[in-house]
Scaffold this active site. Structure first.
Site, PDB file in Angstrom:
ATOM      1  CG  HIS A 109      43.613  -3.284  50.166  1.00 59.41           C
ATOM      2  ND1 HIS A 109      42.777  -3.374  51.230  1.00 59.41           N
ATOM      3  CD2 HIS A 109      44.441  -2.259  50.447  1.00 59.41           C
ATOM      4  CE1 HIS A 109      43.081  -2.448  52.134  1.00 59.41           C
ATOM      5  NE2 HIS A 109      44.084  -1.758  51.669  1.00 59.41           N
ATOM      6  CB  THR A 145      40.844   0.307  49.201  1.00 57.31           C
ATOM      7  OG1 THR A 145      40.358  -0.698  48.336  1.00 57.31           O
ATOM      8  CG2 THR A 145      42.337   0.156  49.393  1.00 57.31           C
ATOM      9  CD  GLU A 146      44.744   1.387  53.333  1.00 58.89           C
ATOM     10  OE1 GLU A 146      44.886   1.989  54.408  1.00 58.89           O
ATOM     11  OE2 GLU A 146      45.235   0.275  53.106  1.00 58.89           O
ATOM     12  CG  LEU A 147      38.214   2.910  56.689  1.00 58.10           C
ATOM     13  CD1 LEU A 147      38.029   3.534  58.068  1.00 58.10           C
ATOM     14  CD2 LEU A 147      37.162   1.823  56.486  1.00 58.10           C
TER      15      LEU A 147
END
Lengths: 470, 419
Positions: A109, A145-147
């Protein structure tokens, strides 16, 4: 026919223990096992376990009509294996129904997509194989990760062989366009994109239990009627959210589980179905290209990366970390590689954010202040860097080392090649063998001498050979 | 709105933070157009900045009628005030104070400092306040710290106007919880009989409510601010001659300021590193003890004492520092970290200081948590991004903490009392 596409993010970082500057060089264990265990078990009990059960029930009840997708970070999987294996079992059961898709992302991530393209590739591959191993599906859709997304990242993802990706439907990128269609990336048109519908996603993820919201309370009936009221041409509503929304961010007593349980019924009444991201991307044609020169994400009002890269502290910590990336990839020490992954998790940098001083945003941070977070992280990182440098002498530059390691690598290949050759020759003619091995030997030895940095493989070579020359 | 203020110190001749705060506050309040201020101090030196308000010296106020010629008044008092003011004040002598020790002008002498007979001085100050309160028109009275509370109350009884007392420190802060009963009595009496209490922080407000038994509604916190640095001070350059990073403690070396915690943190850091030095600036009753402690810990080669610093020297030290530490055990406000931040010095402060309530771009630790203090010092001196961030963001933050805003909050309190 209109479809809802659910995707849930499952992630937990390995939180660091309090690591003082006295520990640097002495203590190489960095994690707060107690906190990690407690937090994960709490979230599992409140959210993951009941939510898995709920989804399983919904899938069974709706017989192939209810579908969802997950992206579970590698570090979360590792923690669940240690502390809550029953959650993984739950995901596996869901996977068996055939109605659940697993996406791939960076294993840790991490923010590697912004700092270290090579690391990015390594982590995506690592994550994909982990998912395949655990759930028996080869992921075909990528989510960062986190779009986090930009044109450059799209290219990197496409180069990895993906043609499907999901990201944020950021208003400043879309402008007048709707997120309820499939788009294609500008530079790599073959990469199709699904965009998060922020309004509908946040209705569930953030506003569901907000008494101050004019639409409170949100019922499944009302919610589905909003979705049904979108223009007819808009065929896919992408609801992307954190899996902890169920039971943790929106507590069970808010009625979030009941809301979810009622959704498929009302959706069916209005003729709305459910799809997984890969189905949506396969079925629908892109209606336009999306150009994103500046990086976006799903975080904060700004939908940019300032939550991780907003101040000098974060930038310097990230730079210091990725400066040793190449070195770490040359190393073979397993613990070092594990720490390398855990330290890349984006949460560590989020804790250093000074964007939300005074507001409740930092409620997930285990630290009193962003400065504490930076301080602690840098102490850990200093120790980590010392360990990396201990693996290979600091005096050898990365390129030189790389060249040396390539030589070693090539030699090993060469040896293998020769070994097989040797075998065939051996079996055919013993007399020829003696001649050939004597001829080849000086050729191989020459490059070995150039190679003071790493002695191990050099030693191996003659050892391997000697018996054969005899 | 006309306010009569009683204070004890005023720049440029100051002994502690009270004078600095008085100056900044009055200057900030004077920016309100309809604000008129009269500020009484025991002994003006004549070089105070009177551009935005009138300063009256208690030692220039007659309490006994003397027949003095205008020329004499002019030569004696011209430096301090308009000679006519003397006659105006003389008209308002309200009792026969011939038994008091007065000089040829009929005035009481004041030291203007914190002498042994401080209680006598505060009493005299209160007698003078009676004359001043009769001589001038005002709407509200404002008394700074316990020395002036009796004067404020006296002025109230004479004029009937509301009195606000401003708590810059309490006896509990100064004595680490063991107050002098007389001082406590004066403070308590002031708080009981005033109309409103302003505290310099929530920390102090809590002490006032809990230890002086005041009702919540009567006590308001108005945080202090800082005056912008003068160009002369801005221009001071770093003068440190050592390559190491310099970590500074600056303040009175007394129990209240927690100097021993600074020494403890320094011990930890010096043991582990060789790129950091420590400086303890100031003087106080614990200085000898601290020197002994430093020697005992074996860190004297990297730990330095400068003694008392004045004026420009303070800024020279700050500008040569890489970290400023204030480990105060109980600090009502604590203006010095703000001054350090103005000089681009990253600061570490204790949660037990009032300024920690309003500062975000500093590192906060508990005063007793020597471990995190040492960690923070190490971090700022070792990771450039940390130092740079705190410098830049700290400066930006502190430049926005303005006395004008504090002045507006005080004005609100005045308005509520007057109407």
């Amino acid at each position: 026919m209109k479809n809802i596409c659910f995707y849930f993010q499952v992630h937990q970082p390995f939180r660091l223990k309090r690591y003082r500057f006295f520990n640097i060089g002495n203590d190489h264990y960095y994690y707060d096992d107690f906190a990690n265990e407690e937090i994960l078990q709490q979230i599992a009990a409140r959210s993951f376990i009941p939510a898995n059960q709920m989804l399983l029930d919904l899938i069974n009840q709706n017989k192939g009509k209810f579908k969802v997708a997950f992206s579970i970070s590698g570090v979360a999987l590792e923690q669940m294996e240690i502390y809550t294996p029953e959650v993984i079992d739950g995901f596996r059961e869901l996977s068996k129904t055939g109605q659940v898709e697993f996406l791939t992302e960076t294993y840790a991530h991490s923010l590697a997509s912004l700092f270290d393209p090579e690391e990015f590739q390594v982590q995506v591959k690592q994550h994909a194989s982990r998912i395949e191993m655990l759930f028996g599906q080869k992921p075909t859709v990528f989510r960062n990760t986190e779009l986090i997304y930009s044109n450059d990242i799209a290219e990197a993802v496409y180069d990895l062989g993906f043609t499907k990706m999901i990201t944020e439907g950021a208003k400043h990128v879309l402008g007048w366009k709707s997120p309820n269609y499939v788009y294609q990336a500008e530079n790599t048109p073959k990469l199709k994109l699904l965009l998060k519908n922020s309004r509908f996603s946040d209705d569930i993820a953030y506003r569901f239990s907000n008494y101050g919201w004019s639409e409170y309370p949100l019922t499944a009936d009302k919610y589905i009627s909003w979705i049904a009221a979108t223009p007819k041409e808009e065929q896919v509503i992408n609801l992307f959210m954190n899996y902890e929304t169920f039971g943790n961010l929106q507590p069970a007593h808010s009625g979030i589980f009941e809301f979810m349980k009622a959704l498929p019924k009302f959706a069916a009444e209005k003729g709305i179905g459910f799809v997984t991201p890969s189905e949506a991307l396969d079925k629908l044609k892109p209606i336009g290209t999306l150009s994103v020169p500046n990086t976006i994400s799903w975080a904060d009002e700004e939908r940019d990366v300032s939550a991780w890269l907003g101040n000098e502290l974060q930038k310097s910590a990230l730079n210091a970390l990725y400066e040793v990336g190449e070195r770490v990839r040359l190393c073979t020490d397993r613990r070092l590689k594990q720490d390398w992954l855990y330290l890349q998790t984006s949460d560590h940098f989020h804790y250093m954010s000074t964007k939300h001083f005074g507001s409740g945003e930092s409620q997930f941070s285990p630290y009193m202040s962003p400065y504490d977070a930076f301080n602690n992280y840098m102490n850990v990182l200093s120790d980590f860097i010392v360990r990396v440098k201990a693996q290979y002498p600091d005096t050898v530059g990365n390129e030189e080392l790389n060249a040396l390691l390539t030589t070693i690598h090539n030699q090993e290949m060469e040896i293998k090649k020769l070994q097989t050759k040797l075998k065939t020759v051996l079996s055919s003619n013993e007399e020829q063998l003696v001649e050939k091995s004597v001829k080849k030997e000086p050729v191989k030895k020459a490059p070995v001498k150039k190679n003071p940095a790493k002695k191990e493989p050099v030693k191996k070579e003659p050892v391997k050979k000697e018996p054969r020359t005899k | 709105m006309r306010a009569l203020m009683f204070g004890w110190e005023f720049p440029p001749h100051i002994l502690g933070g009270l004078g600095t705060a008085s100056y900044g506050m009055t200057k900030g309040m004077a920016k309100q157009e309809d604000m008129e201020l009269i500020f009484v101090i025991p002994k003006p030196s004549g070089d105070e900045d009177q551009s935005f308000m009138k300063i009256i010296g208690a030692n220039n106020t007659p309490i006994v009628w003397r027949d003095v010629a205008p020329e004499t008044v002019k030569t004696r008092f011209e430096k301090y005030m308009d000679p006519n003011e003397y006659y105006r004040l003389r008209e308002n002598i309200y009792a026969d104070f011939n038994y008091m020790h007065t000089n040829d002008m009929g005035c009481i002498e004041f030291s203007g400092r914190y002498p042994q007979n401080i209680l006598e001085e505060t009493n005299n100050y209160s007698i003078v306040a009676g004359v001043i309160a009769r001589a001038y028109d005002f709407d509200v009275i404002h008394a700074h710290d316990w020395l002036t509370y009796p004067a404020g109350l006296h002025a109230k009884s004479v004029s009937g106007k509301p009195v606000v007392i401003h708590v810059h420190a309490t006896e509990f802060d100064r004595s680490r919880g063991k107050p002098n009963p007389t001082v406590y009595g004066i403070e308590k009496n002031g708080m009981d009989n005033c109309d409103h209490i302003i505290c310099v922080s929530e920390h102090t407000r809590r002490i006032v409510i809990e230890n002086y038994h005041q009702p919540h509604w009567k006590v308001t916190a108005v945080h202090n601010a800082v005056e912008p640095l003068s160009p002369e001070i801005e221009a001071i350059e770093r003068i440190s001659g050592v390559p190491e990073k310099v970590v500074t403690f600056l303040g009175r070396i007394t129990m209240q300021k927690g100097p021993e915690f600074f020494v403890d943190a320094a011990t930890q850091v010096i043991q582990k590193t060789d790129h950091i030095r420590f400086v303890m600036a100031g003087s106080g009753d614990m200085m000898d003890e601290m020197i002994a402690l430093v020697a005992d810990r074996g860190i004297a080669h990297k730990f330095h004492f400068t003694g008392f610093l004045r004026g420009k020297q303070v800024y020279e030290l700050l500008k040569s520092s890489d970290v400023y530490v204030m480990p105060s055990v109980s600090e009502p406000f604590g203006i010095s970290p703000l001054e350090a931040m103005q000089c681009n010095v990253p600061s570490i402060i204790s949660y037990q200081s009032g300024c920690s309530e309003i500062l975000t771009n500093v590192i906060k630790t508990d005063y007793w948590d020597v471990d995190s203090m040492a960690d923070a010092i190490y971090s700022i001196c070792t990771y450039p991004a940390m130092a740079e961030h705190l410098k830049v963001e700290g400066k930006r933050e502190v430049d926005n903490i303005k006395w004008e805003n504090a002045g507006l909050k005080i004005r609100k309190i005045y308005d509520s009392l007057v109407s």
